[in-house]
Design a protein around this motif. Structure first.
Motif, short mmCIF file in Angstrom:
data_model
loop_
_atom_site.label_atom_id
_atom_site.label_comp_id
_atom_site.label_asym_id
_atom_site.label_seq_id
_atom_site.Cartn_x
_atom_site.Cartn_y
_atom_site.Cartn_z
N HIS A 55 0.78 -1.30 0.05
CA HIS A 55 -0.08 -0.02 -0.10
C HIS A 55 0.86 1.43 -0.11
N LEU A 56 0.69 2.25 -0.94
CA LEU A 56 1.54 3.57 -1.10
C LEU A 56 0.18 4.52 -0.92
N SER A 57 0.40 5.46 -0.05
CA SER A 57 -0.65 6.29 -0.09
C SER A 57 0.10 7.61 -0.31
N ALA A 58 -0.31 8.40 -1.39
CA ALA A 58 0.43 9.59 -1.92
C ALA A 58 0.61 10.58 -0.71
N GLY A 59 -0.54 10.57 -0.14
CA GLY A 59 -0.58 11.69 1.11
C GLY A 59 0.36 11.35 2.15
N ASP A 60 0.49 10.05 2.54
CA ASP A 60 1.47 9.41 3.59
C ASP A 60 2.74 9.81 3.03
N LEU A 61 3.12 9.52 2.00
CA LEU A 61 4.79 9.74 1.52
C LEU A 61 5.04 11.34 1.40
#
Ligand code: ADP
Ligand code: C5P
Ligand code: MG
Length: 213
Positions: A55-61
């Protein structure tokens, strides 16, 4: 040099280029879209457990980039506070790096592409075509209730920024959903229901991948 992310990944043996021992696996990308608070992160957590995706969340990154003290940190922080979309160059680089570092070949990319610029930049740089788009459809009043009680200390979970985020979602992000709808690539889920009901619907969509857990 590590290989550029393209249609395939090599295994993690380090023998990335030219060697005949390399196992090439097809990269699978699913874009997870939906309004702020529609439950993207929550459902991605469940998909990871059952289907072995990263899971890659753009917001989290982007938030991690702020916290890392990067030179772009202040710019990103200001954009997030205003609910604006960070230039694609920044976000695509973060996604590309995270994909390479994951060692996986199956990705849920959550909260991206947020606008046409995001979409075009990802396509141009990675040459990856998403398998499908998982779209969480939820009423604004419900999303607002969820965001106001999320309690993660986010600078953008206040009513003023939430209204701006809803506007950006309708004006920019829905265009991306419509683009993929015209290609017959969108799986729409009613995200206004309880978490487990939403996941039941999500599970059906992911069943062709086979459960790993
Ligand atoms: P997003 O990533 O789309 O912004 P989140 O997954 O962070 O949304 O969910 C926003 C908030 O709503 C979180 O506090 C989460 O626990 C809660 N939530 C998520 N899905 C549901 C649901 N189906 N029903 C009620 N609350 C939910
Ligand atoms: O998806 P999430 O709600 O975590 O995104 C929070 C904020 O991060 C967005 O409102 C936006 O300011 C920024 N963002 C972005 N580009 C993306 C994803 C998130 O600029 N593709
Ligand atoms: Mg999220």
């Amino acid at each position: 040099m590590s290989p550029a992310i393209g249609a395939t990944f090599t295994d993690d043996s380090g023998r990335a280029e030219g060697g005949d021992l390399v196992t090439e696996k097809e990269v699978i990308v699913i874009f997870v879209l939906g309004g702020p608070g529609s439950g993207k992160g929550t459902q991605c957590g469940h998909i990871v457990q059952h289907f072995g995706f990263t899971h890659l969340s753009a917001g989290d990154l982007l938030r991690a980039e702020i916290n890392s003290g990067s030179e772009n940190g202040t710019m990103i922080q200001n954009m997030i506070k205003e609910g604006k979309i960070v230039p694609s160059e920044v976000t695509v680089k973060l996604l590309q790096r995270a994909m390479k570092e994951s060692g996986n070949h199956k990705f849920l990319i959550d909260g991206f592409p947020r606008n046409e610029e995001n979409r075009a930049a990802f396509e141009e740089v990675t040459k990856i075509v998403p398998e499908f788009i998982l779209f969480f459809d939820c009423a604004e009043e419900e999303m607002e209730r969820r965001l106001l009680s999320r309690n993660e200390g986010r600078v953008d979970d206040n009513i003023e920024t939430i209204r701006k985020r809803f506007k950006v979602f309708l004006e920019s992000s829905m265009k991306v959903v419509e683009y993929y709808e015209s290609k017959g690539k969108v799986h729409k889920v009613d995200a206004g229901k309880p978490i487990s009901d939403v996941f039941d619907a999500v599970k059906q969509i992911f069943s062709p991948f086979g459960e790993v857990n």
